[in-house]
Motif scaffolding. Structure first.
Motif, PDB file in Angstrom:
ATOM      1  N   PRO A 274       0.846  -1.200   0.000  1.00 52.00           N
ATOM      2  CA  PRO A 274       0.000   0.000   0.000  1.00 52.00           C
ATOM      3  C   PRO A 274       0.881   1.250   0.000  1.00 52.00           C
ATOM      4  O   PRO A 274       1.850   1.332   0.747  1.00 52.00           O
ATOM      5  CB  PRO A 274      -0.804  -0.121   1.294  1.00 52.00           C
ATOM      6  CG  PRO A 274      -0.192  -1.213   2.087  1.00 52.00           C
ATOM      7  CD  PRO A 274       0.672  -2.013   1.190  1.00 52.00           C
ATOM      8  N   GLY A 275       0.560   2.186  -0.871  1.00 48.01           N
ATOM      9  CA  GLY A 275       1.357   3.400  -0.934  1.00 48.01           C
ATOM     10  C   GLY A 275       0.875   4.319  -2.022  1.00 48.01           C
ATOM     11  O   GLY A 275      -0.032   3.998  -2.786  1.00 48.01           O
ATOM     12  N   GLY A 276       1.496   5.491  -2.091  1.00 50.02           N
ATOM     13  CA  GLY A 276       1.125   6.464  -3.103  1.00 50.02           C
ATOM     14  C   GLY A 276       1.826   7.778  -2.872  1.00 50.02           C
ATOM     15  O   GLY A 276       2.848   7.853  -2.204  1.00 50.02           O
ATOM     16  N   GLY A 277       1.231   8.829  -3.401  1.00 49.68           N
ATOM     17  CA  GLY A 277       1.852  10.143  -3.389  1.00 49.68           C
ATOM     18  C   GLY A 277       1.837  10.831  -2.037  1.00 49.68           C
ATOM     19  O   GLY A 277       0.931  10.651  -1.230  1.00 49.68           O
ATOM     20  N   ILE A 278       2.886  11.624  -1.823  1.00 48.90           N
ATOM     21  CA  ILE A 278       2.985  12.471  -0.634  1.00 48.90           C
ATOM     22  C   ILE A 278       2.418  13.831  -1.006  1.00 48.90           C
ATOM     23  O   ILE A 278       2.831  14.440  -1.991  1.00 48.90           O
ATOM     24  CB  ILE A 278       4.453  12.621  -0.185  1.00 48.90           C
ATOM     25  CG1 ILE A 278       5.074  11.251   0.092  1.00 48.90           C
ATOM     26  CG2 ILE A 278       4.554  13.538   1.040  1.00 48.90           C
ATOM     27  CD1 ILE A 278       6.580  11.272   0.252  1.00 48.90           C
ATOM     28  N   HIS A 279       1.469  14.308  -0.247  1.00 48.33           N
ATOM     29  CA  HIS A 279       0.845  15.606  -0.514  1.00 48.33           C
ATOM     30  C   HIS A 279       1.693  16.728   0.074  1.00 48.33           C
ATOM     31  O   HIS A 279       2.383  16.526   1.074  1.00 48.33           O
ATOM     32  CB  HIS A 279      -0.553  15.662   0.101  1.00 48.33           C
ATOM     33  CG  HIS A 279      -1.489  14.642  -0.460  1.00 48.33           C
ATOM     34  ND1 HIS A 279      -2.762  14.480   0.007  1.00 48.33           N
ATOM     35  CD2 HIS A 279      -1.354  13.730  -1.443  1.00 48.33           C
ATOM     36  CE1 HIS A 279      -3.373  13.517  -0.656  1.00 48.33           C
ATOM     37  NE2 HIS A 279      -2.538  13.039  -1.539  1.00 48.33           N
ATOM     38  N   PRO A 280       1.619  17.926  -0.508  1.00 49.73           N
ATOM     39  CA  PRO A 280       2.327  19.068   0.081  1.00 49.73           C
ATOM     40  C   PRO A 280       1.891  19.266   1.543  1.00 49.73           C
ATOM     41  O   PRO A 280       0.718  19.152   1.868  1.00 49.73           O
ATOM     42  CB  PRO A 280       1.884  20.258  -0.783  1.00 49.73           C
ATOM     43  CG  PRO A 280       1.506  19.639  -2.088  1.00 49.73           C
ATOM     44  CD  PRO A 280       0.908  18.308  -1.738  1.00 49.73           C
ATOM     45  N   GLY A 281       2.865  19.509   2.410  1.00 50.17           N
ATOM     46  CA  GLY A 281       2.576  19.695   3.829  1.00 50.17           C
ATOM     47  C   GLY A 281       2.494  18.404   4.616  1.00 50.17           C
ATOM     48  O   GLY A 281       2.265  18.429   5.829  1.00 50.17           O
ATOM     49  N   GLU A 282       2.660  17.283   3.967  1.00 43.91           N
ATOM     50  CA  GLU A 282       2.562  15.971   4.602  1.00 43.91           C
ATOM     51  C   GLU A 282       3.962  15.363   4.646  1.00 43.91           C
ATOM     52  O   GLU A 282       4.720  15.469   3.685  1.00 43.91           O
ATOM     53  CB  GLU A 282       1.622  15.111   3.749  1.00 43.91           C
ATOM     54  CG  GLU A 282       1.309  13.754   4.275  1.00 43.91           C
ATOM     55  CD  GLU A 282       0.301  13.015   3.386  1.00 43.91           C
ATOM     56  OE1 GLU A 282      -0.694  12.525   3.926  1.00 43.91           O
ATOM     57  OE2 GLU A 282       0.512  12.942   2.158  1.00 43.91           O
ATOM     58  N   THR A 283       4.316  14.719   5.745  1.00 50.53           N
ATOM     59  CA  THR A 283       5.602  14.027   5.801  1.00 50.53           C
ATOM     60  C   THR A 283       5.475  12.685   5.078  1.00 50.53           C
ATOM     61  O   THR A 283       4.355  12.163   4.926  1.00 50.53           O
ATOM     62  CB  THR A 283       6.053  13.770   7.255  1.00 50.53           C
ATOM     63  OG1 THR A 283       5.166  12.804   7.849  1.00 50.53           O
ATOM     64  CG2 THR A 283       6.099  15.059   8.076  1.00 50.53           C
TER      65      THR A 283
END
Length: 158
Positions: A42-51
């Protein structure tokens, strides 16, 4: 006719990296179904402001409805994702509608999975030889493509 993709709870082009979750529980690792074929961590993109850690926890919940906490340092996968080891706190059905599967990561079939192999190696665990992995990865790809084609044809005749 192709199957519709799974619901994506975090669409957008504003991602700043990728993160995934290594959720090992009772000797098995949690995998989620891909849209086209096979299985993935399980995984995917890191959003701006998210570690990256927050992204991995969020993606584990979105794809597998696995409530987790990060318990160690990430392994950088060749695809560029940071894969975090996690402790499973609870599990429900996937809000994205993805099937999930618990696998034994050191079984030959799964130890040849590119993602699992990289994490196993980083953990100092046993992995098959590169030549064996390459051969079995071809067999895995054909198997998953055949399964996907069978599912598509089954839906078209239903």
């Amino acid at each position: 006719m192709t199957a519709p993709p799974f619901l994506n709870l975090s669409p957008g082009e504003d991602r700043i990296g990728r993160a995934c979750a290594w959720i090992e529980h009772e000797g098995r690792v949690l995998m989620s179904a891909r849209d086209a074929w096979g299985w993935t961590l399980p995984g995917g993109g890191i959003h701006p402001g998210e570690t990256p850690q927050q992204a991995a926890v969020r993606e584990a919940w979105e794809e597998c409805r696995a409530h987790c906490e990060v318990i160690g340092e990430a392994v950088r996968l060749s695809e560029g994702a940071d894969c975090y080891p996690m402790r499973l706190l609870g599990l429900e059905s996937s809000p994205e509608g993805r099937p999930v599967l618990w696998v034994r990561p050191e079984s030959v079939w799964w130890a040849c999975d590119p993602q699992l192999c990289q994490v196993l190696a980083a953990q100092g665990r046993s992995i098959p030889s590169p030549a064996f992995r390459a051969g079995l990865q071809t067999v895995r790809r054909i198997t998953f493509q055949t399964q996907a084609a069978f599912r598509r044809s089954s839906r078209m005749t239903a």
